[in-house]
Design an enzyme around this catalytic site. Structure first.
Site, PDB file in Angstrom:
ATOM      1  N   LYS A 238       0.817  -1.216   0.000  1.00 67.24           N
ATOM      2  CA  LYS A 238       0.000   0.000   0.000  1.00 67.24           C
ATOM      3  C   LYS A 238       0.851   1.267   0.000  1.00 67.24           C
ATOM      4  O   LYS A 238       0.344   2.343  -0.311  1.00 67.24           O
ATOM      5  CB  LYS A 238      -0.959  -0.004   1.193  1.00 67.24           C
ATOM      6  CG  LYS A 238      -2.041  -1.072   1.066  1.00 67.24           C
ATOM      7  CD  LYS A 238      -3.076  -0.962   2.172  1.00 67.24           C
ATOM      8  CE  LYS A 238      -4.189  -1.989   2.013  1.00 67.24           C
ATOM      9  NZ  LYS A 238      -3.742  -3.387   2.309  1.00 67.24           N
TER      10      LYS A 238
HETATM   11  C1  LIG Z   1      -4.455  -4.526   1.775  1.00 58.37           C
HETATM   12  C2  LIG Z   1      -3.732  -5.833   1.792  1.00 58.37           C
HETATM   13  C3  LIG Z   1      -4.131  -6.935   0.985  1.00 58.37           C
HETATM   14  C4  LIG Z   1      -5.366  -6.899   0.127  1.00 58.37           C
HETATM   15  O1  LIG Z   1      -5.207  -6.073  -0.984  1.00 58.37           O
HETATM   16  P1  LIG Z   1      -6.487  -5.613  -1.824  1.00 58.37           P
HETATM   17  O2  LIG Z   1      -5.979  -4.626  -2.798  1.00 58.37           O
HETATM   18  O3  LIG Z   1      -7.431  -5.014  -0.822  1.00 58.37           O
HETATM   19  O4  LIG Z   1      -7.060  -6.831  -2.465  1.00 58.37           O
HETATM   20  C5  LIG Z   1      -3.368  -8.096   1.006  1.00 58.37           C
HETATM   21  N1  LIG Z   1      -2.282  -8.188   1.794  1.00 58.37           N
HETATM   22  C6  LIG Z   1      -1.864  -7.169   2.585  1.00 58.37           C
HETATM   23  C7  LIG Z   1      -0.674  -7.362   3.437  1.00 58.37           C
HETATM   24  C8  LIG Z   1      -2.568  -5.954   2.615  1.00 58.37           C
HETATM   25  O5  LIG Z   1      -2.155  -4.967   3.410  1.00 58.37           O
END
Ligand SMILES: *Cc1c(COP(=O)(O)O)cnc(C)c1O
Length: 438
Positions: free
Chosen positions: A107
């Site tokens: 993210k």
């Molecule tokens: C947010 C997140 C996900 C999921 O990603 P999406 O884009 O919501 O499908 C998977 N793994 C981790 C570690 C995350 O922080």
């Protein structure tokens, strides 16, 4: 380029408006009106390009009409201050490590890009200050806070439920200072979300302040996630693996995988995708049955994927013209319960000497079980295992190494403002901030 809403009940808007609004007024998600393909020459050059340079060229295809070239280049280069290495774990299985950024999760890419794009729009408009309000149950707060840290013209207020986020998560957004303030709410995550929503609807606050959100459906957080699919491909080419390429994405809200579908539409040579779920498997069920039945999420070891009604499902339906047949022709599914996640983390560490986090474990296992002859697979390792230290140590029965930058957060001093879950208290706090006319 304009952005339309997946609900098609709101008018198309400019990039700036899509970024500032986040969600369309008809509650749909914004989509770019075109997906530009990249020329064959780009793909030939790709293995020789830096991550930053290839991402800049991808970004040009999306945002080139809306931003000056130099600005966009600077923005992308500044966002990507870290690499996304591809590591071979098994003969035909590779890990795309997306945890080398400031908060050790994928993210970071979207949050850093969005912060810089928003700052550019603010500068261009000569606006005084924008206040970003984020409610977090843990991971979003850290990525957004660190992404916006030190970005001029933006003040970030992170609302989180007292005692309900892990210590590592809490430290990642309460220790930063500068333009980041953490509000420790005496309540749960739903209270935090309610406070933010109420603030956006409050006339007095909106007259006085420019308020915006930074949630994951924002196009400025979502689209940049396409960058690292190209980087994965470029590195994979260097392994000279002659097979067909499959991407496998551990999915919760399905933003990460949908960005991959965009990369694919831009011409990235991919055979197919696998979406891997934990027990929150509404998408898996949709693939099997054609029926989408959202429900309340259940808690699992891979908690960032605990989503019962994935918001980006609307974007997937839109991309595939609402055809279940078209979706299942290109996307497969998998789902794993906590015991399977534990077994996978344990076994992969012992047998392959590779430490997965609980989310990446779902990705790895789906490739182990789902690759066909002649295919090789890249799974997205979405976070560093040390972010889930207690879980991972419990699975392995031994201590793991915590990277320095995560340790640094742990040693820093927590600073937060305690607040009740009453809106009046939150509003009184906001009214003390610097607004339009001060
Ligand atoms: C947010 C997140 C996900 C999921 O990603 P999406 O884009 O919501 O499908 C998977 N793994 C981790 C570690 C995350 O922080």
């Amino acid at each position: 380029m304009n952005y339309y809403s997946t609900n098609k009940q709101a008018p198309p808007v400019s990039l700036q408006e899509a970024v500032v609004r986040g969600l369309a007024p008809d509650r749909g998600l914004y989509m770019p009106e075109r997906i530009n393909t990249l020329p064959a020459s780009f793909f030939e050059e790709l293995p020789g390009l830096s991550f930053r340079e290839m991402s800049y060229r991808v970004a040009m295809a999306f945002f080139g009409e809306d931003l000056p070239e130099d600005t966009l280049r600077e923005l992308v280069y500044d966002t990507l201050s870290f690499e996304t290495p591809l590591v071979r774990v098994d003969e035909h299985i590779y890990s795309l490590e997306l945890f080398h950024g400031p908060t050790l999760a994928f993210k970071d890419v979207g949050a850093r890009f969005m912060a810089r794009l928003l700052a550019y729009f603010i500068r261009r408009q000569g606006q005084e200050k924008v206040h970003v309000l984020v409610a977090t149950s843990g991971d979003t707060g850290s990525a957004v806070a660190n992404g916006f840290l030190g970005v001029e013209g933006i003040q970030v207020h992170v609302l989180y439920p007292k005692g309900l986020v892990s210590e590592i998560q809490e430290k990642q957004f309460t220790t930063l200072g500068q333009n980041i303030t953490a509000l420790e709410i005496e309540g749960n995550f739903d209270d935090c979300q309610r406070l933010v929503k109420q603030a956006f609807m409050d006339t007095e606050l909106n007259r006085r302040f420019h308020l915006t959100s930074a949630n994951s459906i924002n196009v400025a957080r979502f689209l940049p996630q396409a960058f690292y699919y190209f980087n994965a491909y470029a590195q994979w080419k260097r392994y000279n693996d002659p097979s067909k390429l499959v991407f496998c994405v551990p999915s919760g809200n399905f933003g990460n995988i949908t960005a991959g579908f965009f990369a694919w539409r831009m011409g990235l040579p991919v055979e197919r995708f696998i979406a891997s779920n934990n027990r929150n498997d509404v998408f898996y069920e949709y693939l099997q049955s054609g029926h989408y039945r959202p429900r309340a999420s259940v808690a699992t070891l891979a908690n960032a994927m605990d989503v019962g009604d994935p918001s980006n499902f609307a974007r997937i339906l839109d991309l595939y013209g609402h055809s279940h047949e078209a979706i299942t022709a290109e996307i497969a599914g998998a789902r794993y319960d906590d015991q399977e996640i534990r077994d996978t983390v344990y076994r992969t560490f012992k047998e392959k000497n590779y430490l997965l986090d609980p989310h990446g474990a779902c990705g790895y296992r789906a490739l182990e079980e789902g690759l066909k002859p002649g295919e090789s697979g890249i799974f997205l390792e979405t976070a560093h295992p040390a972010k889930f230290k207690d879980t991972v140590e419990d699975i392995l029965g031994e201590a793991i190494v915590v990277p320095k930058r995560l340790q640094a957060f742990m040693q820093a001093k927590k600073q937060s403002i305690p607040l009740s879950p009453a809106f009046d208290d939150f509003k009184a706090y906001l009214m003390q901030q610097k607004g339009f006319n001060k």
